[in-house]
Design a protein around this motif. Structure first.
Motif, PDB file in Angstrom:
ATOM      1  N   ASN A 170       0.850  -1.199   0.000  1.00 46.61           N
ATOM      2  CA  ASN A 170       0.000   0.000   0.000  1.00 46.61           C
ATOM      3  C   ASN A 170       0.885   1.248   0.000  1.00 46.61           C
ATOM      4  OD1 ASN A 170       0.920   0.369   2.615  1.00 46.61           O
ATOM      5  ND2 ASN A 170      -1.069   0.094   3.598  1.00 46.61           N
ATOM      6  N   LYS A 232      -4.024  -3.441   1.143  1.00 50.93           N
ATOM      7  CA  LYS A 232      -4.446  -2.041   1.268  1.00 50.93           C
ATOM      8  C   LYS A 232      -4.515  -1.599   2.723  1.00 50.93           C
ATOM      9  CE  LYS A 232      -7.361  -1.981  -2.865  1.00 50.93           C
ATOM     10  NZ  LYS A 232      -8.742  -1.841  -3.348  1.00 50.93           N
ATOM     11  N   ASP A 250      -4.959   2.232  -5.484  1.00 46.83           N
ATOM     12  CA  ASP A 250      -4.555   2.188  -4.077  1.00 46.83           C
ATOM     13  C   ASP A 250      -3.447   1.173  -3.814  1.00 46.83           C
ATOM     14  OD1 ASP A 250      -6.438   4.117  -3.328  1.00 46.83           O
ATOM     15  OD2 ASP A 250      -8.013   2.604  -3.160  1.00 46.83           O
TER      16      ASP A 250
END
Length: 291
Positions: A170, A232, A250
């Motif tokens: 992430n 994430k 993301d």
């Protein structure tokens, strides 16, 4: 040889149960028992040990089981070939594919193929590359996507695609600002990986063995959305094919240093009959890959 008895014998041996074989064959259990008994009488051999309610193959039964598998597959191939003399008005394609390719590579290809051949049916089986190869060799699949690294002599294969395995993190992870990641650094992180039997996991196992590092596997799952969600949230990092990350801003992806490439192929049994429907799909995939 008593063919119906051979078929019933094979189903009983495969499932280790007369009852389960009867359910698979959609007939009464006594009919299965009588057919197998008739086969034993015709061969003058005992094929099963019967102890109370448990059964197991005798030595003779084990030999016949191996032959029966080949005989029944040959008969099925012959029946299919005869039916297909009518052309491509009917038929089915059974494709085995790893989940990443099933989710990101094949949907548009399959839909385009169905538009060209609307009367054909299509079934997709998801599984690990090793599992799919085994199913292919047993005749349980017509076509499968497998690794090109070590294709056995019993399998015919054509190159399908070459993709890079990317490190996936992430935006808050320390790796996010780097240009690449070494295998040693990757293996030192908390990981979320596919289960054993998938090419994704095999890459990491080989990497761990090469560098003598035991990976820290926090999560094991074959669900792609779950892997992406865990990454994430910062609960682990993973490695996925490029195609599985391109639609998600993301997720940050980086190359391994050195890069890790994966070669996959579309495969079928050399000694099996590749139906017209399946041959049409192979040709369609190869045609699509050239566009």
């Amino acid at each position: 040889m008593y063919f119906k008895g051979l078929h019933y014998f094979y189903e009983v041996a495969k499932r280790g149960s007369f009852t389960l074989a009867a359910e698979q064959l959609h007939i009464a259990q006594p009919a299965v028992s009588m057919a197998v008994k008739k086969l034993e009488q015709s061969l003058e051999l005992t094929l099963f040990h019967r102890v109370e309610r448990q059964i197991s193959l005798t030595d003779e039964g084990q030999r016949l089981y191996r032959q029966a598998e080949r005989i029944l597959q040959a008969v099925a191939d012959a029946e299919l070939e005869m039916r297909e003399l009518r052309g491509l008005e009917r038929g089915s394609v059974q494709l085995g594919t790893p989940s990443m390719l099933g989710s990101y590579h094949f949907p548009s290809i399959i839909m385009a193929f169905r538009r060209r051949y609307p009367n054909l049916t299509f079934t997709v089986h998801e599984g690990g590359a090793w599992q799919l190869q085994t199913m292919l060799e047993r005749g349980e699949l017509d076509l499968a996507v497998i690794e090109a690294e070590a294709v056995p002599d019993t399998i015919q294969a054509v190159p399908l695609l070459r993709e890079e395995m990317r490190v996936v993190v992430n935006a808050a992870h320390p790796f996010a600002g780097q240009g690449s990641v070494t295998p040693q650094a990757f293996l030192g992180e908390d990981l979320v990986l596919f289960r054993e039997g998938y090419f994704h996991r095999k890459v990491i196992n080989q990497m761990a063995e090469q560098y003598g590092i035991a990976p820290k596997i926090n999560f094991e799952t074959n669900l792609l959305p779950l892997i992406r969600s865990i990454v994430k949230q910062g609960s682990g990092i993973s490695t996925l094919l490029t195609m599985a990350t391109e639609d998600d801003p993301d997720l940050i992806t980086l190359s391994f240093n050195p890069p890790v490439m994966l070669d996959l192929c579309l495969a079928w049994r050399k000694d099996g009959y590749l139906s017209k429907a399946n041959r049409a799909f192979v040709d369609f995939v190869l045609e699509s890959s050239r566009l």
